[in-house]
Scaffold this motif. Structure first.
Motif, PDB file in Angstrom:
ATOM      1  N   GLN A 143       0.814  -1.250   0.030  1.00  0.00           N
ATOM      2  CA  GLN A 143       0.033  -0.114  -0.114  1.00  0.00           C
ATOM      3  C   GLN A 143       0.658   1.223  -0.146  1.00  0.00           C
ATOM      4  O   GLN A 143       0.308   2.165  -0.594  1.00  0.00           O
ATOM      5  N   ASP A 144       2.048   1.098   0.557  1.00  0.00           N
ATOM      6  CA  ASP A 144       2.867   2.362   0.624  1.00  0.00           C
ATOM      7  C   ASP A 144       4.262   2.137  -0.427  1.00  0.00           C
ATOM      8  O   ASP A 144       4.680   0.945  -0.715  1.00  0.00           O
ATOM      9  N   TYR A 145       4.631   3.321  -0.549  1.00  0.00           N
ATOM     10  CA  TYR A 145       5.891   3.174  -1.536  1.00  0.00           C
ATOM     11  C   TYR A 145       7.228   2.710  -0.782  1.00  0.00           C
ATOM     12  O   TYR A 145       7.243   3.001   0.390  1.00  0.00           O
ATOM     13  N   GLN A 146       8.191   1.921  -1.371  1.00  0.00           N
ATOM     14  CA  GLN A 146       9.126   1.313  -0.646  1.00  0.00           C
ATOM     15  C   GLN A 146      10.241   1.961  -1.532  1.00  0.00           C
ATOM     16  O   GLN A 146      10.453   1.650  -2.678  1.00  0.00           O
ATOM     17  N   THR A 147      11.466   2.156  -0.786  1.00  0.00           N
ATOM     18  CA  THR A 147      12.686   2.539  -1.597  1.00  0.00           C
ATOM     19  C   THR A 147      13.430   1.416  -2.212  1.00  0.00           C
ATOM     20  O   THR A 147      13.284   0.181  -1.500  1.00  0.00           O
ATOM     21  N   LEU A 148      13.822   1.380  -3.474  1.00  0.00           N
ATOM     22  CA  LEU A 148      14.439   0.063  -4.176  1.00  0.00           C
ATOM     23  C   LEU A 148      15.422  -0.209  -3.200  1.00  0.00           C
ATOM     24  O   LEU A 148      16.270   0.416  -2.778  1.00  0.00           O
ATOM     25  N   GLN A 149      15.440  -1.669  -3.146  1.00  0.00           N
ATOM     26  CA  GLN A 149      16.598  -2.468  -2.312  1.00  0.00           C
ATOM     27  C   GLN A 149      17.343  -3.301  -3.495  1.00  0.00           C
ATOM     28  O   GLN A 149      16.957  -3.943  -4.312  1.00  0.00           O
ATOM     29  N   LYS A 150      18.635  -3.004  -3.406  1.00  0.00           N
ATOM     30  CA  LYS A 150      19.510  -3.503  -4.411  1.00  0.00           C
ATOM     31  C   LYS A 150      20.244  -4.767  -3.630  1.00  0.00           C
ATOM     32  O   LYS A 150      20.555  -4.553  -2.577  1.00  0.00           O
ATOM     33  N   GLU A 151      20.100  -5.943  -4.300  1.00  0.00           N
ATOM     34  CA  GLU A 151      20.825  -7.172  -3.656  1.00  0.00           C
ATOM     35  C   GLU A 151      22.427  -6.897  -3.588  1.00  0.00           C
ATOM     36  O   GLU A 151      22.975  -6.595  -4.647  1.00  0.00           O
ATOM     37  N   GLY A 152      23.048  -6.848  -2.526  1.00  0.00           N
ATOM     38  CA  GLY A 152      24.553  -6.713  -2.774  1.00  0.00           C
ATOM     39  C   GLY A 152      25.308  -7.852  -2.798  1.00  0.00           C
ATOM     40  O   GLY A 152      26.220  -8.140  -2.968  1.00  0.00           O
TER      41      GLY A 152
END
Length: 175
Positions: free
Chosen positions: A166-175
């Motif tokens: 329902q809410d925006y989420q910051t893009l998570q990059k796999e490290g």
């Protein structure tokens, strides 16, 4: 006595007729072939849901396992497999975005096991607006079986529905 051209014409016509009959017989053998591919797809989560310039963009993560070995016969040239994300918005009743694709050219390549299938460029789950939040979506795994001789056929298996956050989420990059 017939001329050489007349004899060559008769020979080529006969050879073409025999080849056409063999092609029809090859196609008929595929009609009796029954394949039972095994495909599973699970929604693992989301790497991000962002509001960008003029649109929302989602980054879903899936787990995909499939075995298309039974689709291969002596007449199968290759199989094109792809995953579509499908959803509905107020503005567009039907939205489909390609998320992943692969060309299977032999039985050795016919098994796919992707425990973390994340969207990569150029594939994107994008909306023409800001309505992806909370949207229900399905994943359809489709494969086109391309024979050496005969008609191409398509099969699809759908999974879901699942819901985007329902809410925006910051893009998570796999490290």
């Amino acid at each position: 006595m017939h001329t050489a051209l007349y004899r060559a014409n008769a020979l080529l016509t006969y050879a073409g007729s025999v080849l056409a009959v063999l092609c029809v017989l090859a196609t008929i053998t595929d009609v009796f072939h029954t394949a039972h591919p095994s495909v599973t797809c699970e929604f693992k989560g989301i790497d991000g849901l962002q509001r960008e310039y003029g649109h929302d963009r989602a980054y879903p993560v899936l787990s995909l396992r499939g075995d298309w070995t039974s689709e291969f016969t002596w007449n199968t040239k290759q199989i094109f497999v792809y995953a579509n994300v499908e959803f509905e918005t107020r503005q567009n009743k039907r939205n489909e975005m390609l998320m992943w694709s692969k060309l299977l050219t032999s039985k050795d390549e016919a098994t796919v096991d992707l425990p973390r299938l994340a969207q990569e460029f150029p594939y994107a789950v994008t909306d023409q607006g800001y309505t992806l939040r909370g949207t229900l979506f399905n994943i359809s795994i489709t494969w086109n079986v391309m024979p050496r001789v005969g008609r191409l056929y398509t099969r699809t298996q759908a999974f879901g529905p699942w819901e985007l956050p329902q809410d925006y989420q910051t893009l998570q990059k796999e490290g």
